[in-house]
Scaffold this motif. Structure first.
Motif, PDB file in Angstrom:
ATOM      1  N   ASP A  22       0.848  -1.194   0.000  1.00  0.00           N
ATOM      2  CA  ASP A  22       0.000   0.000   0.000  1.00  0.00           C
ATOM      3  C   ASP A  22       0.887   1.249   0.000  1.00  0.00           C
ATOM      4  N   ALA A  23       0.818   2.007  -1.071  1.00  0.00           N
ATOM      5  CA  ALA A  23       1.687   3.183  -1.232  1.00  0.00           C
ATOM      6  C   ALA A  23       1.462   4.218  -0.147  1.00  0.00           C
ATOM      7  N   GLU A  24       0.213   4.454   0.204  1.00  0.00           N
ATOM      8  CA  GLU A  24      -0.065   5.482   1.212  1.00  0.00           C
ATOM      9  C   GLU A  24       0.409   5.060   2.604  1.00  0.00           C
ATOM     10  N   ALA A  25       0.245   3.794   2.937  1.00  0.00           N
ATOM     11  CA  ALA A  25       0.747   3.300   4.222  1.00  0.00           C
ATOM     12  C   ALA A  25       2.277   3.390   4.261  1.00  0.00           C
ATOM     13  N   PHE A  26       2.895   3.079   3.136  1.00  0.00           N
ATOM     14  CA  PHE A  26       4.346   3.182   3.048  1.00  0.00           C
ATOM     15  C   PHE A  26       4.779   4.640   3.227  1.00  0.00           C
ATOM     16  N   ALA A  27       4.106   5.559   2.548  1.00  0.00           N
ATOM     17  CA  ALA A  27       4.433   6.986   2.667  1.00  0.00           C
ATOM     18  C   ALA A  27       4.308   7.447   4.118  1.00  0.00           C
ATOM     19  N   GLN A  28       3.278   6.963   4.794  1.00  0.00           N
ATOM     20  CA  GLN A  28       3.067   7.324   6.203  1.00  0.00           C
ATOM     21  C   GLN A  28       4.211   6.790   7.071  1.00  0.00           C
ATOM     22  N   SER A  29       4.628   5.537   6.848  1.00  0.00           N
ATOM     23  CA  SER A  29       5.720   4.985   7.663  1.00  0.00           C
ATOM     24  C   SER A  29       7.035   5.697   7.384  1.00  0.00           C
ATOM     25  N   VAL A  30       7.245   6.106   6.126  1.00  0.00           N
ATOM     26  CA  VAL A  30       8.443   6.875   5.778  1.00  0.00           C
ATOM     27  C   VAL A  30       8.436   8.213   6.512  1.00  0.00           C
ATOM     28  N   GLN A  31       7.276   8.867   6.529  1.00  0.00           N
ATOM     29  CA  GLN A  31       7.152  10.160   7.212  1.00  0.00           C
ATOM     30  C   GLN A  31       7.363  10.000   8.721  1.00  0.00           C
ATOM     31  N   GLU A  32       6.807   8.962   9.287  1.00  0.00           N
ATOM     32  CA  GLU A  32       6.973   8.715  10.723  1.00  0.00           C
ATOM     33  C   GLU A  32       8.431   8.451  11.084  1.00  0.00           C
ATOM     34  N   ALA A  33       9.204   7.937  10.131  1.00  0.00           N
ATOM     35  CA  ALA A  33      10.634   7.698  10.361  1.00  0.00           C
ATOM     36  C   ALA A  33      11.462   8.962  10.159  1.00  0.00           C
ATOM     37  N   GLY A  34      10.800  10.054   9.762  1.00  0.00           N
ATOM     38  CA  GLY A  34      11.499  11.327   9.617  1.00  0.00           C
ATOM     39  C   GLY A  34      11.960  11.646   8.213  1.00  0.00           C
ATOM     40  N   TYR A  35      11.457  10.929   7.233  1.00  0.00           N
ATOM     41  CA  TYR A  35      11.833  11.164   5.839  1.00  0.00           C
ATOM     42  C   TYR A  35      10.615  11.643   5.059  1.00  0.00           C
ATOM     43  N   SER A  36      10.880  12.091   3.872  1.00  0.00           N
ATOM     44  CA  SER A  36       9.800  12.573   3.023  1.00  0.00           C
ATOM     45  C   SER A  36       9.853  11.852   1.681  1.00  0.00           C
ATOM     46  N   LEU A  37       8.780  11.135   1.363  1.00  0.00           N
ATOM     47  CA  LEU A  37       8.686  10.420   0.094  1.00  0.00           C
ATOM     48  C   LEU A  37       8.321  11.420  -0.993  1.00  0.00           C
ATOM     49  N   SER A  38       9.046  11.381  -2.099  1.00  0.00           N
ATOM     50  CA  SER A  38       8.786  12.315  -3.194  1.00  0.00           C
ATOM     51  C   SER A  38       7.418  12.054  -3.806  1.00  0.00           C
ATOM     52  N   ASN A  62      13.312  -3.257 -13.195  1.00  0.00           N
ATOM     53  CA  ASN A  62      13.205  -4.682 -12.882  1.00  0.00           C
ATOM     54  C   ASN A  62      12.456  -4.965 -11.583  1.00  0.00           C
ATOM     55  N   GLN A  63      12.157  -3.938 -10.836  1.00  0.00           N
ATOM     56  CA  GLN A  63      11.452  -4.069  -9.569  1.00  0.00           C
ATOM     57  C   GLN A  63       9.962  -4.318  -9.824  1.00  0.00           C
ATOM     58  N   ASP A  64       9.329  -5.123  -8.985  1.00  0.00           N
ATOM     59  CA  ASP A  64       7.880  -5.336  -9.093  1.00  0.00           C
ATOM     60  C   ASP A  64       7.135  -4.060  -8.734  1.00  0.00           C
ATOM     61  N   ASP A  65       5.979  -3.854  -9.374  1.00  0.00           N
ATOM     62  CA  ASP A  65       5.139  -2.702  -9.047  1.00  0.00           C
ATOM     63  C   ASP A  65       4.632  -2.818  -7.611  1.00  0.00           C
ATOM     64  N   ASP A  66       4.401  -1.664  -6.997  1.00  0.00           N
ATOM     65  CA  ASP A  66       3.864  -1.576  -5.636  1.00  0.00           C
ATOM     66  C   ASP A  66       4.730  -2.305  -4.614  1.00  0.00           C
ATOM     67  N   THR A  67       6.038  -2.147  -4.771  1.00  0.00           N
ATOM     68  CA  THR A  67       6.997  -2.676  -3.803  1.00  0.00           C
ATOM     69  C   THR A  67       8.066  -1.618  -3.543  1.00  0.00           C
ATOM     70  N   ALA A  68       8.779  -1.809  -2.444  1.00  0.00           N
ATOM     71  CA  ALA A  68       9.883  -0.910  -2.092  1.00  0.00           C
ATOM     72  C   ALA A  68      11.202  -1.646  -2.274  1.00  0.00           C
TER      73      ALA A  68
END
Length: 195
Positions: free
Chosen positions: A83-99, A121-127
Motif C-alpha cells: 500500500d503506497a499510502e501506508a508506506f508513505a506514512q511509515s516513511v514520514q513517521e521515520a522522519g523522511y519525506s517520500l517524493s 526490474n522491480q515489481d510494481d507496488d513494492t519498495a
C-alpha cells in the motif's frame, strides 16, 4: 532581428512537417499502439527517498552511523507492504519525506547510470533499497499504466520525437543534399553571433 525571426519561422515549419509526417493522431490505432508500447517500455514511475551519507555539518557519516542509517532504510523497505499510502506514512513517521511521482525515461542522466534498470526490474507496488557510494535510495515503484492515459498523453509528443526524429533528419538531410543552395552552417553562426 529579422534573420532570427526567419530562423525561428523555419524551425516552426520544420516542426510542422515533422508532426504532419509522423504524428498520425490518436485516431490511428496502429500508430498509437506503437507509441504506447514505446512509452510503457521506456518510462517508469516511482516515488523515492534519497538520503546522503553526510552529517548535518556536511562531513561524511562515520561507519557506525552509516550502518545505522542503512539498517533503518532497509527496515522501512522490508516493512513496506503493498500500500503506497501506508508506506508513505511509515516513511514520514521515520522522519523522511517520500517524493511525489517521478516519471523517468530510460537513458536519462538525472539519476545514477544503473538506477533506471534497477527500478525497471522491480515489481510494481513494492519498495527497494538502492545504495550508492554517496547516498541511499528507498524506491517505491508505481505501475505506470495505473496512472491513466493523461500521463501517456503528456509524453506522447516526446515519444514521437524519440522514435522518428533520426529518420526524419536523415530524410531531410537527403533532400537538402539535392538542393543547389547549401546552408553550410550559417544558421548556427548567426545564432552564435546573436547570443
Amino acid at each position: 532581428k529579422q534573420t532570427l525571426t526567419k530562423i525561428f519561422t523555419s524551425d516552426a515549419y520544420k516542426d510542422a512537417l515533422f508532426s504532419a509526417e509522423y504524428d498520425k493522431g490518436t485516431g490511428n490505432a496502429e500508430a498509437e499502439a506503437v507509441l504506447q508500447e514505446y512509452f510503457y517500455e521506456n518510462y517508469i514511475s516511482f516515488r523515492n527517498v534519497c538520503v546522503y551519507f553526510t552529517a548535518a555539518d556536511g562531513s561524511a557519516l562515520t561507519l557506525a552511523d552509516r550502518n545505522k542509517l542503512l539498517s533503518e532504510i532497509n527496515t522501512l523497505a522490508d516493512n513496506a507492504g503493498s500500500d503506497a499510502e501506508a508506506f508513505a506514512q511509515s516513511v514520514q513517521e521515520a522522519g523522511y519525506s517520500l517524493s511525489g511521482s517521478v516519471i523517468l525515461k530510460k537513458g536519462a542522466d538525472t539519476y545514477p547510470s544503473d538506477f533506471y534498470e534497477k527500478v525497471s526490474n522491480q515489481d510494481d507496488d513494492t519498495a527497494q533499497v538502492i545504495t550508492y557510494d554517496e547516498c541511499v535510495f528507498i524506491v517505491w515503484k508505481e505501475n505506470l499504466k495505473d496512472k491513466g492515459d493523461s500521463v501517456y498523453i503528456s509524453y506522447r509528443s516526446t515519444c514521437i520525437d524519440d522514435l522518428y526524429s533520426n529518420e526524419y533528419q536523415e530524410a531531410l538531410d537527403k533532400h537538402l543534399d539535392t538542393l543547389s543552395v547549401k546552408e553550410k552552417g550559417s544558421v548556427k553562426n548567426i545564432i552564435r553571433k546573436l547570443t
